[in-house]
Design an enzyme around this catalytic site. Structure first.
Site, PDB file in Angstrom:
ATOM      1  N   GLU A 164       0.850  -1.207   0.000  1.00  9.68           N
ATOM      2  CA  GLU A 164       0.000   0.000   0.000  1.00  9.68           C
ATOM      3  C   GLU A 164       0.888   1.261   0.000  1.00  9.68           C
ATOM      4  O   GLU A 164       1.874   1.337   0.730  1.00  9.68           O
ATOM      5  CB  GLU A 164      -0.874   0.003   1.256  1.00  9.68           C
ATOM      6  CG  GLU A 164      -1.832   1.187   1.319  1.00  9.68           C
ATOM      7  CD  GLU A 164      -2.655   1.216   2.616  1.00  9.68           C
ATOM      8  OE1 GLU A 164      -2.250   0.573   3.618  1.00  9.68           O
ATOM      9  OE2 GLU A 164      -3.702   1.883   2.615  1.00  9.68           O
ATOM     10  N   LYS A 209      -9.555   2.380  -2.527  1.00  8.55           N
ATOM     11  CA  LYS A 209      -9.800   1.778  -1.198  1.00  8.55           C
ATOM     12  C   LYS A 209     -11.182   2.154  -0.665  1.00  8.55           C
ATOM     13  O   LYS A 209     -11.538   3.325  -0.594  1.00  8.55           O
ATOM     14  CB  LYS A 209      -8.704   2.269  -0.259  1.00  8.55           C
ATOM     15  CG  LYS A 209      -8.730   1.749   1.168  1.00  8.55           C
ATOM     16  CD  LYS A 209      -7.444   2.191   1.877  1.00  8.55           C
ATOM     17  CE  LYS A 209      -7.390   1.850   3.327  1.00  8.55           C
ATOM     18  NZ  LYS A 209      -6.082   2.159   3.935  1.00  8.55           N
ATOM     19  N   CYS A 259      -5.700  -2.714   2.386  1.00  7.13           N
ATOM     20  CA  CYS A 259      -5.416  -2.685   3.829  1.00  7.13           C
ATOM     21  C   CYS A 259      -6.622  -2.867   4.742  1.00  7.13           C
ATOM     22  O   CYS A 259      -7.105  -3.963   4.928  1.00  7.13           O
ATOM     23  CB  CYS A 259      -4.630  -1.430   4.182  1.00  7.13           C
ATOM     24  SG  CYS A 259      -3.878  -1.613   5.823  1.00  7.13           S
TER      25      CYS A 259
END
Ligand SMILES: NC(=O)NCCC(=O)O
Length: 423
Positions: free
Chosen positions: A148, A223, A260
């Site tokens: 990330e 994300k 994540c």
């Protein structure tokens, strides 16, 4: 300097006689990973049994290590990064050929102190990554995923706006750098960056750019879930993604990216599965004190529940920032997050998983995976067929309504206090 020797698998291993107990370097009692600790500390039979329980079995046996080309091993010793490779097999089928794809994960620390000019910091990370990506190319990796926000220090804890400068358009410097390598090695590369969306008023997103094996940009995923936990208060920097749960059909298989903190959301994992993902990457940045007990469980559970492979990646090292910040928890201010514990690994739909990369060194994890395993496990366990999605669709539709009432059946024999049920 630690004392290491090369094991029968070609992996770097510490000499147990020289083990240090301190974990200040990010090691586990002097070992690079839990796997190394157990292998060095337990009798062979006991280790095999413990390993069976921790890593599961693939087609009834432990994962076989793969021998990678000498060029990859040389790059790993010359540039001091962990290099491991394993093979996930599937049952042989009568009507389908095996669908074997070689997949790579890269974890790394930053290359320069966070006080250096941003341009230098980014350039140094590119330089550091180059030999690791070359090693993936030399190993014949078909699909590679980076960590990330790989182009920058994980500065979101600071809430200082200057770090926004690291954000770049989808076709920016990092994509150009990787497009060349993708073309050179005929390799799909997943590149998670901080994206600056110049078309939409310079909006910033936490984005994975999917670069095809011909150097083309296949698409992006932004994300979905932004953490607001401990020092990971990232909403100061970028917005909740607006790309849904895309699955990218590449030359080597159907892939998706759950960035994540999205790994704590089972529905996020599920949506990528419903769209047909065969491999889901989870590029991450997370530290030991916060999430390490969750790390080996969540990805593996997602792989099992959704019948796909998961590649989990976490950065390594401790990143210190110029100005102190607090976690908003009354504890003293500090200049770093703590230790990013690496430990990148693969999980498979049959509940097997690979050992993890180093807890403190850069690394490249490679795995061969026969994608036929996804359907074989669907047929065996029937999780998709038995899922009863209509029940959940109806429940969720009610839940998101402002007038939602939880479905609670109360024991009528609970005595009332002041005409109310005791809370
Ligand atoms: N980058 C990020 O989402 N970190 C959150 C920490 C965690 O989920 O462990």
């Amino acid at each position: 300097m630690e004392d290491r020797s090369i094991t029968e698998n070609g992996n770097r291993e510490q000499n147990p006689s020289k083990v240090v107990t301190s974990t200040s370097n990010g090691s586990i009692c002097g070992f690079e990973s839990l796997h190394h600790l157990l292998r060095s500390s337990l009798p062979v039979d006991t280790f095999q049994e413990v390993s069976r329980l921790i890593h599961g079995m693939n087609c009834g046996k432990p994962l076989d290590p793969i021998t990678l080309p000498a060029a990859a091993s040389s790059l790993s010793s010359d540039h001091d990064f962990d290099l491991q490779a394993y093979c996930f097999q599937a049952q042989k089928e009568s009507l389908r050929e095996p669908r074997i794809v070689r997949v790579g994960l890269i974890q790394n620390s930053i290359a320069l102190p966070t006080t250096e000019p941003f341009l230098e910091q980014r350039r140094a990370i590119f330089q550091k990554l180059k030999p690791i990506i070359e090693a993936a190319g030399a190993s014949g990796v078909n699909i590679l995923c980076l960590q990330e926000a790989w182009t920058m220090p994980f500065a979101f804890c600071t809430r200082e706006k200057s770090w926004c400068e690291f954000a770049e358009p989808v076709d920016g410097e990092s994509t150009k750098f990787l497009q060349h390598l993708a073309r050179k090695h005929n390799m799909v590369i997943v590149s998670p960056i901080l994206e600056r969306d110049v078309v939409h008023g310079e909006t910033i997103w936490n984005t994975a750019v999917i670069i095809g094996n011909q150097g083309n940009i296949i698409g992006v995923h932004r994300k979905n879930h932004i953490p607001r936990v401990g020092d990971f208060n990232e909403s100061t920097y970028y917005m909740e993604g607006n790309t849904g749960h895309p699955v990218f059909e590449t030359a080597f298989g159907k892939i998706a990216v759950n960035i994540c903190y999205g790994r704590h959301h089972p529905l996020n994992w599920m949506a990528f599965g419903l769209n047909g993902a065969e491999i889901v990457f989870n590029p991450s940045a997370t530290v030991g004190e916060l999430s390490e007990p969750m790390w080996p469980i969540e990805a593996r559970n997602a792989a099992i529940a959704n019948n796909y492979f998961v590649g989990s990646i976490n950065r390594v090292g401790t990143e210190s920032f110029p100005n102190p910040f607090t976690s908003g928890d009354g504890k003293p201010q500090h200049k770093d997050f703590g230790h990013f514990y690496g430990s990148s690994h693969f999980s498979a739909p049959d509940a097997s998983c690979s050992p993890s990369l180093s807890r403190y060194r850069d690394g490249l994890m490679v795995a061969d995976m026969d994608l036929n395993l996804c359907r074989q496990i669907k047929d065996k366990w029937g999780f998709r067929m038995t899922a009863r999605y209509e029940l959940y669709a109806e429940m969720l539709a009610r839940y998101v309504h402002p007038d939602f009432q939880p479905q609670i059946v109360t024991d009528p024999l609970i005595p009332l206090v002041d005409n109310k049920f005791p809370s």
